[in-house]
Motif scaffolding. Structure first.
Motif, PDB file in Angstrom:
ATOM      1  N   ASP A  62      35.985  35.070  43.776  1.00 10.83           N
ATOM      2  CA  ASP A  62      35.625  36.447  43.444  1.00 10.83           C
ATOM      3  C   ASP A  62      36.150  37.410  44.524  1.00 10.83           C
ATOM      4  O   ASP A  62      36.716  38.466  44.218  1.00 10.83           O
ATOM      5  CB  ASP A  62      34.094  36.525  43.333  1.00 10.83           C
ATOM      6  N   LYS A  70      34.247  38.056  39.146  1.00  7.60           N
ATOM      7  CA  LYS A  70      33.016  37.481  38.603  1.00  7.60           C
ATOM      8  C   LYS A  70      31.840  38.448  38.790  1.00  7.60           C
ATOM      9  O   LYS A  70      30.891  38.425  38.034  1.00  7.60           O
ATOM     10  CB  LYS A  70      32.711  36.163  39.319  1.00  7.60           C
ATOM     11  N   SER A  71      31.922  39.261  39.840  1.00 12.24           N
ATOM     12  CA  SER A  71      30.847  40.233  40.086  1.00 12.24           C
ATOM     13  C   SER A  71      31.362  41.627  39.728  1.00 12.24           C
ATOM     14  O   SER A  71      32.555  41.787  39.445  1.00 12.24           O
ATOM     15  CB  SER A  71      30.484  40.207  41.574  1.00 12.24           C
ATOM     16  N   SER A  88      27.222  40.037  50.530  1.00  8.23           N
ATOM     17  CA  SER A  88      26.003  40.430  49.811  1.00  8.23           C
ATOM     18  C   SER A  88      25.997  41.929  49.536  1.00  8.23           C
ATOM     19  O   SER A  88      25.523  42.371  48.486  1.00  8.23           O
ATOM     20  CB  SER A  88      24.745  39.984  50.549  1.00  8.23           C
ATOM     21  N   GLU A 127      30.438  36.771  44.345  1.00  5.67           N
ATOM     22  CA  GLU A 127      29.796  35.498  43.995  1.00  5.67           C
ATOM     23  C   GLU A 127      30.337  34.321  44.780  1.00  5.67           C
ATOM     24  O   GLU A 127      29.601  33.405  45.122  1.00  5.67           O
ATOM     25  CB  GLU A 127      29.943  35.248  42.491  1.00  5.67           C
ATOM     26  N   ASP A 128      31.635  34.297  45.008  1.00  5.18           N
ATOM     27  CA  ASP A 128      32.236  33.186  45.762  1.00  5.18           C
ATOM     28  C   ASP A 128      33.607  33.602  46.275  1.00  5.18           C
ATOM     29  O   ASP A 128      34.026  34.760  46.097  1.00  5.18           O
ATOM     30  CB  ASP A 128      32.321  31.911  44.893  1.00  5.18           C
TER      31      ASP A 128
END
Ligand code: HEM
Length: 450
Positions: free
Chosen positions: A219, A41-42, A210, A215-216
């Motif tokens: 991910d 997702k990232s 971070s 994202e989660d």
């Protein structure tokens, strides 16, 4: 796409010129970022370096992982090959590659996700599938693929999202464990006691979420699936090849066995010496100096195995395809020979012009396992004379874990088996020259040591 073969000094020129890119070439050959984006997702923007950074960061934990890898590898070999000196006969493994891949998938699941999550058979199947995804991407890849075929491949990935499926299964298995970790951490903080932090890659990735922009949990699991799958598939390929080399060059087995024993004897004696000094000084002998671990395949012991290291460097030098490692020109470049490589064209290195030269000795066409012993040219040492892992700033960051794992694998094999035999001797040449896309259809016989 135009493809120019480069040789000798031109190779160095290309590898050290930032106008050429191996990763962009891999992308245009394998369309690998479409696979990554079918699940992550990232970090979906092309050209980001998160995978590279993750591989580098994971390598930093090698000393922590090494004892776990050793335990799991020994068990995996016991399960996959077995050990029966009393029979005196050979154990036949008809298909070494899947046996080794099974063992590595289990190891990767454990070090990336921790033993509790790795116990789940769905997790093991998923890492296996991830390694198959990557294997397929590299095997089916071609520089000559049409734009239409590349379009279809991308569409297939977008529709079926294979990596997303892998990530979802891993995240589902990981969720209760992660929640329990959070609960225990909060409890420890409240009661002012130290939290026993799990030392798997999952924990480090969650803590560094971070930094990497995850994202989660899904991910994070997509990224774990890529790394664990890549190690399982790449190491299984080379480890299988190593078995065939040990069988084809039986004289190596005894020499390597002697070295492993000498190194372990020396480490054991030094640890005993340290324990005696501690006793004399009245210092406590902690777990790190427990005699039960004196003969472990530790980082230190593996580092001292110079003949093993030379054997591996020679296997890599000898087996590498003659035409390998493609680079894409990101702008028009004129090489010192006057050849112009236009933007968007590719160059492929004739690695034979580097690996089979007198620089390696007069007998560079032969397999000489001790060629590099005591020459300070280790199997991870990149340079213009050894291109297996590339060269310069963009060299393969996975080579340290790869080589250490392969050293450990070979050390276990020679410690447990005195002789290996290729089931069908007429396949010997094909076996030692085998490549990723060229599976060998003959097994290996393992003769257990008494
Ligand atoms: C025997 C196994 C492997 C071989 C022979 C190999 C070889 C290579 C080569 C030749 C390059 C290009 C270097 C250059 O541009 O100069 C490379 C790059 C790379 N490899 Fe490997 N590799 C192996 C396994 C792996 C594995 C298991 C991973 C990941 C877990 C990995 C991750 C990478 C990454 C991320 C790069 C790009 C580095 C960058 O662009 O900075 N490799 N590898």
């Amino acid at each position: 796409m135009n493809l120019t073969v480069i040789s000798g000094p031109q190779i160095r020129e290309v590898f050290t010129n930032p106008a050429f890119s191996a990763s962009d070439a891999i992308e245009s050959i394998t369309r690998i970022s479409s696979y990554f984006n079918s699940g992550r997702k990232s970090n979906r923007n092309y050209g980001n370096h998160v995978i590279q950074d993750l591989v580098r960061d994971t390598t930093r934990y090698l000393p922590v992982f090494t004892p776990k890898i050793a335990t799991l590898m020994e068990k995996g070999l016991e399960k996959g090959i077995g050990h029966s000196p009393e029979k005196g006969g050979a154990q036949l493994v008809e298909a070494p590659f899947p046996m080794i891949r099974n063992m590595l998938v289990n190891i990767m699941a454990n070090i990336f996700l921790g033993p509790e999550i790795a116990k789940n058979p769905k997790v093991i199947d998923t890492i296996w599938d991830a390694s198959s995804d990557l294997r397929r991407a590299f095997i089916n890849s071609s520089i000559r693929v049409s734009k239409w075929r590349a379009f279809l491949d991308r569409t297939h990935l977008r529709l079926f999202q294979p990596l997303m499926k892998r990530a979802q299964i891993l995240a589902e298995a990981a969720t209760p464990v992660v929640l329990e970790r959070r609960r225990l951490e909060a409890l420890a903080n409240e009661s002012g006691v130290a939290w026993e932090r799990p030392d798997d890659v999952l924990q480090s990735m969650l803590e560094d979420s971070s930094k990497y922009g995850f994202e989660d949990l899904e991910d994070v699991c997509a990224h774990i699936s890529i790394l664990a799958g890549a190690y399982a598939f790449a190491m299984a390929d080379t480890a299988t090849n190593i078995l065939y080399f040990l069988a084809a060059f039986p004289e190596c087995v005894e020499k390597l066995y002697e070295e492993v024993q000498q190194v372990l004897d020396a480490v054991q004696a030094e640890r005993e010496q340290t324990r005696q000094e501690y006793r004399m000084e009245g210092k406590p002998i902690d777990e790190a100096l427990d005699p039960a671990h004196d003969r472990d395949m530790s980082v230190e012991a593996l580092k001292r195995m110079v003949y093993m290291d030379s054997f591996l460097r020679e296997v890599f030098r000898y087996r590498i395809e003659h035409l390998r490692i493609v680079h894409l020109a990101m702008e028009d470049v004129t090489l010192s020979s006057g050849i112009v490589i236009s933007k968007g064209s590719a160059v492929i290195s004739n690695t034979r012009s580097v690996h089979h030269t007198p620089e390696h000795g007069d007998d560079s066409a032969e397999f000489r396992p001790w060629r590099y012993a005591e020459k300070h040219k280790t199997a991870t040492k990149i340079g213009p004379d050894y291109l297996v892992f590339g060269m310069g700033r963009r060299a393969c960051p996975a080579r340290f874990m790869n080589i250490q794992g392969l050293k450990m694998f070979s050390a276990f094999i020679v410690s447990k088996y005195s002789k290996l035999e290729i089931q069908d001797p007429s396949r010997t040449k094909a076996a030692i020259h085998s490549r990723l896309n060229d599976p060998i259809d003959t097994g290996v016989n393992f003769y257990s040591r008494a």
